[in-house]
Design an enzyme around this catalytic site. Structure first.
Site, PDB file in Angstrom:
ATOM      1  N   CYS A 172       6.045 -14.200  14.291  1.00  0.00           N
ATOM      2  CA  CYS A 172       6.131 -12.933  15.037  1.00  0.00           C
ATOM      3  C   CYS A 172       6.280 -13.155  16.539  1.00  0.00           C
ATOM      4  CB  CYS A 172       4.897 -12.085  14.766  1.00  0.00           C
ATOM      5  SG  CYS A 172       4.645 -11.797  13.014  1.00  0.00           S
ATOM      6  N   HIS A 206       4.004  -6.666  20.122  1.00  0.00           N
ATOM      7  CA  HIS A 206       4.480  -6.892  18.752  1.00  0.00           C
ATOM      8  C   HIS A 206       3.860  -5.803  17.880  1.00  0.00           C
ATOM      9  CE1 HIS A 206       5.323  -8.507  14.905  1.00  0.00           C
ATOM     10  NE2 HIS A 206       4.095  -8.954  14.679  1.00  0.00           N
ATOM     11  N   ASN A 242       5.845  -4.033  10.417  1.00  0.00           N
ATOM     12  CA  ASN A 242       5.878  -5.299  11.153  1.00  0.00           C
ATOM     13  C   ASN A 242       7.174  -6.029  10.800  1.00  0.00           C
ATOM     14  OD1 ASN A 242       5.575  -7.935  12.011  1.00  0.00           O
ATOM     15  ND2 ASN A 242       3.455  -8.151  11.295  1.00  0.00           N
TER      16      ASN A 242
HETATM   17  N1  COA Z   1      -4.278  -0.659  -0.114  1.00  0.00           N
HETATM   18  C1  COA Z   1      -5.549  -0.375  -0.421  1.00  0.00           C
HETATM   19  N2  COA Z   1      -6.556  -1.252  -0.253  1.00  0.00           N
HETATM   20  C2  COA Z   1      -6.248  -2.457   0.233  1.00  0.00           C
HETATM   21  C3  COA Z   1      -4.940  -2.817   0.570  1.00  0.00           C
HETATM   22  C4  COA Z   1      -3.937  -1.869   0.361  1.00  0.00           C
HETATM   23  N3  COA Z   1      -2.643  -2.099   0.664  1.00  0.00           N
HETATM   24  N4  COA Z   1      -4.941  -4.076   1.026  1.00  0.00           N
HETATM   25  C5  COA Z   1      -6.212  -4.500   0.992  1.00  0.00           C
HETATM   26  N5  COA Z   1      -7.010  -3.533   0.533  1.00  0.00           N
HETATM   27  C6  COA Z   1      -8.458  -3.554   0.335  1.00  0.00           C
HETATM   28  C7  COA Z   1      -9.011  -4.943   0.224  1.00  0.00           C
HETATM   29  O1  COA Z   1      -8.890  -5.435  -1.078  1.00  0.00           O
HETATM   30  C8  COA Z   1     -10.425  -4.746   0.660  1.00  0.00           C
HETATM   31  O2  COA Z   1     -11.151  -4.225  -0.428  1.00  0.00           O
HETATM   32  P1  COA Z   1     -12.707  -4.636  -0.673  1.00  0.00           P
HETATM   33  O3  COA Z   1     -13.420  -4.153   0.554  1.00  0.00           O
HETATM   34  O4  COA Z   1     -13.037  -3.898  -1.914  1.00  0.00           O
HETATM   35  O5  COA Z   1     -12.699  -6.127  -0.799  1.00  0.00           O
HETATM   36  C9  COA Z   1     -10.333  -3.654   1.719  1.00  0.00           C
HETATM   37  O6  COA Z   1      -9.078  -3.005   1.486  1.00  0.00           O
HETATM   38  C10 COA Z   1     -10.376  -4.181   3.136  1.00  0.00           C
HETATM   39  O7  COA Z   1      -9.469  -5.277   3.258  1.00  0.00           O
HETATM   40  P2  COA Z   1      -9.261  -6.037   4.607  1.00  0.00           P
HETATM   41  O8  COA Z   1      -8.264  -7.120   4.396  1.00  0.00           O
HETATM   42  O9  COA Z   1     -10.602  -6.421   5.162  1.00  0.00           O
HETATM   43  O10 COA Z   1      -8.644  -4.869   5.503  1.00  0.00           O
HETATM   44  P3  COA Z   1      -8.312  -4.851   7.032  1.00  0.00           P
HETATM   45  O11 COA Z   1      -9.016  -3.711   7.667  1.00  0.00           O
HETATM   46  O12 COA Z   1      -8.477  -6.200   7.668  1.00  0.00           O
HETATM   47  O13 COA Z   1      -6.762  -4.481   7.048  1.00  0.00           O
HETATM   48  C11 COA Z   1      -4.672  -5.644   7.408  1.00  0.00           C
HETATM   49  C12 COA Z   1      -5.822  -5.366   6.450  1.00  0.00           C
HETATM   50  C13 COA Z   1      -3.741  -6.646   6.790  1.00  0.00           C
HETATM   51  C14 COA Z   1      -3.958  -4.329   7.672  1.00  0.00           C
HETATM   52  C15 COA Z   1      -5.233  -6.168   8.741  1.00  0.00           C
HETATM   53  O14 COA Z   1      -6.147  -7.189   8.488  1.00  0.00           O
HETATM   54  C16 COA Z   1      -4.177  -6.720   9.670  1.00  0.00           C
HETATM   55  O15 COA Z   1      -3.366  -5.986  10.217  1.00  0.00           O
HETATM   56  N6  COA Z   1      -4.225  -8.040   9.921  1.00  0.00           N
HETATM   57  C17 COA Z   1      -3.384  -8.675  10.933  1.00  0.00           C
HETATM   58  C18 COA Z   1      -1.989  -8.813  10.491  1.00  0.00           C
HETATM   59  C19 COA Z   1      -1.247  -9.504  11.581  1.00  0.00           C
HETATM   60  O16 COA Z   1      -1.361  -9.166  12.734  1.00  0.00           O
HETATM   61  N7  COA Z   1      -0.522 -10.522  11.245  1.00  0.00           N
HETATM   62  C20 COA Z   1       0.060 -11.314  12.298  1.00  0.00           C
HETATM   63  C21 COA Z   1       1.429 -11.004  12.494  1.00  0.00           C
HETATM   64  S1  COA Z   1       2.351 -11.292  11.030  1.00  0.00           S
END
Ligand code: COA
Length: 326
Positions: free
Chosen positions: A113, A253, A283
């Site tokens: 990214c 980004h 993204n």
């Molecule tokens: N729909 C519903 N629930 C989902 C889900 C989806 N698409 N994806 C994950 N979950 C669930 C998980 O299983 C978890 O459930 P649990 O609490 O029962 O275990 C819960 O939601 C929380 O998951 P978590 O991964 O902790 O969520 P989060 O708040 O961290 O959000 C992202 C997930 C990916 C949106 C977030 O972590 C993110 O944006 N990360 C950075 C990505 C990034 O910047 N990448 C770099 C550039 S590529």
């Protein structure tokens, strides 16, 4: 020493829109979850026939036209991508062929990214040193082709698109003031695509284990991203003796609304000074910043002399920023 300057921009996104409700039919997710956790409402998906260089071509054509030049005038093409047409040759070479940019050399940059800002860093150095005079810098991705559509933790985030800029020597103090690139390979496991390289060459096994798709430890990545980007934004301004209040626009980004908000809060920037379009495109990795930059240009969000800050974070891990006097 003279600066390099972005003299034009271009962007392209595929026609097909995939909404959060479309995703609800594919994996166990909801519009509410995606909107709340990421800010994304829809993303664009390339057609079966479209490869990354096809998107890059459309964006580049616009940038070339807006610069009032021809493809023959370009002496270097750098494409930032992690979803190139093929492992080799470079997507830049495919793009060169499509454009007919016969006087250019071309290569790709892989910094996930942060790729566009890495490519801008390299191009800025090339222009300042006099090695090149007119560089086409592109960020282009068809992430939909390397996304695991059965993995709800990643497939709701990514989208396809391309953005391009033309970089030339500046005649005055307008242009790229500074660029900053960083990486920490110790954290490579947070985001990667394990299959198809020399570590795990393609085999029945790698296909069965779904190793040819993006893997991400989202929550761990999120925490590092927030901390790192806040520091990076502050540091980039500090080394240039600029106050956040002097910034006209932050173009981050487009990964996650909460990450963007955290950086804006740290700089005490009102959200009117932050370009956000992830609700429409998700993204798009290396493409997100040049797409957003083009949007800012064509919607008159930046004017001559404005200070704008670009920043990105991604797999590698990598992170990068650029401060520009427009
Ligand atoms: N729909 C519903 N629930 C989902 C889900 C989806 N698409 N994806 C994950 N979950 C669930 C998980 O299983 C978890 O459930 P649990 O609490 O029962 O275990 C819960 O939601 C929380 O998951 P978590 O991964 O902790 O969520 P989060 O708040 O961290 O959000 C992202 C997930 C990916 C949106 C977030 O972590 C993110 O944006 N990360 C950075 C990505 C990034 O910047 N990448 C770099 C550039 S590529």
């Amino acid at each position: 020493m003279k600066r390099s300057r972005i003299v034009s921009t271009g962007a392209y996104v595929p026609e097909t829109i995939m909404s959060n409700s479309d995703l609800e039919k594919m994996v166990d997710t909801s519009d509410e979850w995606i909107t709340e956790r990421t800010g994304i409402k829809e993303r664009r998906i390339a057609s079966k026939e479209q490869a990354t260089s096809d998107l890059a071509y459309e964006a580049s054509k616009i940038a070339i036209e807006r610069a009032g030049i021809t493809p023959e005038d370009i002496d270097l093409i750098i494409v930032a991508t992690i979803s190139g047409d093929m492992p080799f040759p470079s997507t830049a070479c495919f793009l060169q062929e499509k454009l007919g940019a016969v006087n250019a050399a071309g290569f790709d940059v892989n910094a996930t990214c942060s790729g566009f800002l890495y490519a801008l860093h390299i191009s800025n150095g090339m222009i300042k040193s006099g090695l090149h005079k007119r560089i086409l810098v592109v960020g282009a991705e068809t992430l939909s082709k390397i996304t695991d559509w059965e993995d709800r933790t990643t497939c709701v985030i990514f989208g396809d698109g391309a953005g391009a800029v033309i970089l030339e020597p500046s005649e005055n103090d307008r242009g790229v003031i500074s660029t900053h690139i960083n990486s920490d390979g110790r954290l490579w496991e947070l985001i990667n695509l394990p299959g198809g390289g020399s570590r795990n060459p393609a085999s029945d096994e790698t296909i069965k284990n779904r190793l040819h798709y993006i893997k991400m430890k989202g929550n761990e990545t999120f925490k590092v991203a927030v901390r790192t980007l806040e520091d990076l934004a502050v540091r980039t301004l500090e080394v240039n003796n600029l106050n956040p209040s002097q910034l006209s626009l932050l173009i981050p980004h487009q990964a996650n609304m909460r990450i963007i908000q955290a950086t804006a809060d740290r700089l005490k920037l009102p959200m009117e000074k932050v370009l956000v379009n992830l609700q429409l495109y998700g993204n798009t990795s290396a493409a997100s910043i040049p797409i957003a930059l083009h949007e800012a240009v064509i919607s008159d969000k930046i004017k001559e002399g404005d200070y704008i800050l670009l920043e990105a974070f991604g797999g590698g891990l990598t992170w990068a920023s650029a401060l520009i006097k427009w």
